[in-house]
Write an enzyme that holds these catalytic residues in place. Structure first.
Site, PDB file in Angstrom:
ATOM      1  N   GLY A  57       0.764  -1.241   0.000  1.00  0.00           N
ATOM      2  CA  GLY A  57       0.000   0.000   0.000  1.00  0.00           C
ATOM      3  C   GLY A  57       0.791   1.286   0.000  1.00  0.00           C
ATOM      4  N   GLU A  73       4.135  -6.632   1.740  1.00  0.00           N
ATOM      5  CA  GLU A  73       3.693  -6.973   0.377  1.00  0.00           C
ATOM      6  C   GLU A  73       3.606  -5.743  -0.520  1.00  0.00           C
ATOM      7  OE1 GLU A  73      -0.158  -8.651   1.026  1.00  0.00           O
ATOM      8  OE2 GLU A  73       0.644 -10.519   1.800  1.00  0.00           O
ATOM      9  N   PRO A  74       4.707  -5.023  -0.700  1.00  0.00           N
ATOM     10  CA  PRO A  74       4.625  -3.839  -1.567  1.00  0.00           C
ATOM     11  C   PRO A  74       4.539  -4.232  -3.034  1.00  0.00           C
ATOM     12  CG  PRO A  74       6.896  -4.216  -0.910  1.00  0.00           C
ATOM     13  CD  PRO A  74       6.069  -5.259  -0.198  1.00  0.00           C
ATOM     14  N   GLY A  75       3.719  -3.513  -3.778  1.00  0.00           N
ATOM     15  CA  GLY A  75       3.648  -3.719  -5.229  1.00  0.00           C
ATOM     16  C   GLY A  75       4.050  -2.434  -5.917  1.00  0.00           C
ATOM     17  N   ARG A  76       3.109  -1.472  -5.895  1.00  0.00           N
ATOM     18  CA  ARG A  76       3.299  -0.193  -6.586  1.00  0.00           C
ATOM     19  C   ARG A  76       4.605   0.513  -6.189  1.00  0.00           C
ATOM     20  NH1 ARG A  76      -1.228   2.754  -8.032  1.00  0.00           N
ATOM     21  NH2 ARG A  76      -2.380   1.462  -6.558  1.00  0.00           N
ATOM     22  N   ARG A  95      -5.773   2.637 -15.747  1.00  0.00           N
ATOM     23  CA  ARG A  95      -5.915   3.358 -14.472  1.00  0.00           C
ATOM     24  C   ARG A  95      -6.701   4.676 -14.601  1.00  0.00           C
ATOM     25  NH1 ARG A  95      -2.267   5.208 -11.777  1.00  0.00           N
ATOM     26  NH2 ARG A  95      -3.159   4.702  -9.775  1.00  0.00           N
ATOM     27  N   CYS A 138     -13.304   2.659 -28.849  1.00  0.00           N
ATOM     28  CA  CYS A 138     -14.652   3.226 -28.983  1.00  0.00           C
ATOM     29  C   CYS A 138     -15.352   3.301 -27.629  1.00  0.00           C
ATOM     30  CB  CYS A 138     -15.458   2.383 -29.967  1.00  0.00           C
ATOM     31  SG  CYS A 138     -14.618   2.295 -31.537  1.00  0.00           S
ATOM     32  N   TYR A 161       0.374  -1.749 -12.166  1.00  0.00           N
ATOM     33  CA  TYR A 161      -1.026  -1.824 -12.603  1.00  0.00           C
ATOM     34  C   TYR A 161      -1.177  -1.201 -14.003  1.00  0.00           C
ATOM     35  CZ  TYR A 161      -1.211  -2.881  -7.680  1.00  0.00           C
ATOM     36  OH  TYR A 161      -0.955  -3.429  -6.459  1.00  0.00           O
TER      37      TYR A 161
HETATM   38  C1  LIG Z   1      -3.319  -8.356  -0.311  1.00  0.00           C
HETATM   39  C2  LIG Z   1      -2.551  -7.341  -1.058  1.00  0.00           C
HETATM   40  N1  LIG Z   1      -1.242  -7.196  -0.807  1.00  0.00           N
HETATM   41  C3  LIG Z   1      -0.490  -6.284  -1.469  1.00  0.00           C
HETATM   42  C4  LIG Z   1      -1.031  -5.482  -2.435  1.00  0.00           C
HETATM   43  C5  LIG Z   1      -0.141  -4.503  -3.133  1.00  0.00           C
HETATM   44  O1  LIG Z   1      -0.536  -3.200  -2.942  1.00  0.00           O
HETATM   45  P1  LIG Z   1       0.369  -1.999  -3.405  1.00  0.00           P
HETATM   46  O2  LIG Z   1       0.660  -2.176  -4.846  1.00  0.00           O
HETATM   47  O3  LIG Z   1      -0.440  -0.791  -3.150  1.00  0.00           O
HETATM   48  O4  LIG Z   1       1.604  -2.016  -2.573  1.00  0.00           O
HETATM   49  C6  LIG Z   1      -2.394  -5.561  -2.721  1.00  0.00           C
HETATM   50  C7  LIG Z   1      -2.994  -4.684  -3.730  1.00  0.00           C
HETATM   51  O5  LIG Z   1      -4.139  -4.657  -4.027  1.00  0.00           O
HETATM   52  C8  LIG Z   1      -3.174  -6.535  -2.016  1.00  0.00           C
HETATM   53  O6  LIG Z   1      -4.475  -6.657  -2.266  1.00  0.00           O
END
Ligand SMILES: Cc1ncc(COP(=O)(O)O)c(C=O)c1O
Length: 414
Positions: A239, A274-277, A313, A342, A371
């Site tokens: 997050g 659990e970082p993604g973004r 997005r 379209c 994303y």
């Molecule tokens: C369970 C869980 N972990 C981690 C993430 C990654 O979130 P972010 O990309 O904001 O770090 C998400 C994103 O939806 C998630 O649902």
């Protein structure tokens, strides 16, 4: 370090000119900076080093194998949400013992696949899911490690579609029912109570919501640890937000750690993140070429060869992406930046002051590494675009451009 810079008026990714990549590989084109991926991982690991977390990259943000591999090489584990993501994770060389598996709708097949590979832990989002995991583990003669996703009910101050930690969201279990849920799971056969998970949402720009969530859940972790000797993981989710607008103040991992680490220390628990973004968002751009400039009496449209199918997005969350001209220009025009699909929702920027560009010019949609391609589709029968990785002055294809044949490859019975 900003890896996207102008040199003599031309946009570069690390040491490689964006224009050269667009000419070599065509547009639309995703370009990723390997150095940025590595830098982000190292910054977070350093900020959090007092608790030495297992940093599991949430591959939903970007599931390209080369991106995953880069972060695995840095020491990342992975966070997955489907059997398909598990397949990608293993293909990229991930150690299953460093994979956590979230998601509200895991099928029995996906659960069996994860049990066969021996993942670290299932993030369990409901009691019925715990029962299903138990049944699969019994059938396979194995034990499943689980962590319930507990919903701390905090306000994450983010877009409602990416807020996940409120009680009205579909995710997790109300904090008030935690002990009951764990008691139920502990009584199920072939289940090991391994830990607790939380994730309050995405693109969060201040440390306060993370602090509030951890403060609410800390006590629960202590109680669960006392109740279940196998309880040893606290997964604090992802997050962490990034800069999309030039004026955005990104959440600095040091500021995040200062507010959160004191709540995680001294519990005798392994912290998982659990970082993604945060890891990949600002590592990527989407490069697109202007097709037409259309001057309607009431509005100007810059029509490009990228679309909502390549980067959804803006259409989905009204998200803002900075738009830069590949050949730097100070002049701007007020316009919508739209794709060829379209749908009136097919825009990458709406009602904005944009670089003054004309037919054939190149634009870079910034902060597109998370994303972006991961949410791409072939809507309007537009083949998936190419992806390129850059490191220093080297660039190589990490996702080939699909062709029209790919659009129909899976179709049968004509
Ligand atoms: C369970 C869980 N972990 C981690 C993430 C990654 O979130 P972010 O990309 O904001 O770090 C998400 C994103 O939806 C998630 O649902």
């Amino acid at each position: 370090m900003d890896v996207f810079t102008y040199k003599n008026g031309e946009l570069f990714v690390e040491g490689v000119a964006v224009r050269g990549l667009a000419e070599a590989y065509g547009t639309p084109l995703y370009i990723y900076s390997k150095t940025h991926l590595q830098t982000q991982f190292r910054r977070l690991a350093a900020a959090m080093q007092r608790v030495k977390p297992l940093i599991c990259f949430a591959i939903k943000a970007n599931s390209n194998g080369a991106v995953i591999r880069t972060l695995l090489d840095e020491g990342a584990g992975l966070d997955i949400v489907s059997g398909g993501e598990l397949f990608r994770a293993l293909r990229a060389g991930a150690d299953p013992a460093r994979i956590v598996f979230a998601g509200v709708g895991k099928t029995a097949d996906e659960i069996r696949y994860a049990l066969r590979t021996g993942i670290l832990c299932f993030t369990v989002e409901s009691e019925p899911e715990a029962r299903r995991i138990s049944a699969c583990a019994v059938e396979m003669g194995t034990t499943a490690r689980i962590a319930f996703r507990i919903n701390p009910d905090v306000e994450a101050h983010t877009h409602k579609y990416i807020s996940t930690g409120k009680k009205e969201n579909k995710f997790g279990i109300d904090a008030g029912r935690t002990l009951e849920a764990y008691a139920l799971a502990a009584a199920l056969p072939n289940i090991e109570i391994a830990g607790l998970h939380m994730h309050i949402g995405s693109q969060i720009l201040t440390a306060q919501p993370f602090h509030d969530a951890a403060a609410k859940i800390r006590e629960l972790c202590l109680r669960l640890k006392a109740l279940y000797p196998t309880f040893r993981y606290w997964d604090i989710g992802g997050g962490i937000g990034i800069r999309y607008k030039p004026e955005d103040q990104a959440l600095d991992p040091v500021a995040y750690a200062e507010r959160v680490v004191p709540l995680l220390e001294g519990l005798g628990l392994q912290i998982v993140m659990e970082p993604g973004r945060y890891l990949c968002g600002n590592a990527g751009v989407l490069v697109t070429r202007v097709q037409y400039v259309k001057d309607n009496p009431s509005k100007k449209f810059i029509i490009i060869d990228a679309a909502m199918s390549d980067l959804i997005r803006p259409a989905l969350y009204q998200a803002y992406h900075e738009i830069r001209a590949v050949a730097q220009t100070a002049a701007t025009v007020h316009a919508d930046l739209v794709g060829p699909i379209c749908e009136s929702g097919d825009f990458l920027a709406a009602d904005r002051d944009l670089p003054a560009v004309g037919e054939g010019d190149l634009l870079a949609v910034m902060s597109a590494g998370a994303y972006g391609f991961a949410m791409a589709s072939t809507y309007n029968s537009r083949p998936l675009v190419a992806e390129v990785m850059v490191e220093g002055d080297r660039a190589w294809v990490v996702g080939r451009r699909e062709g029209w044949e790919d659009l129909v490859r899976r179709e049968v019975g004509l």
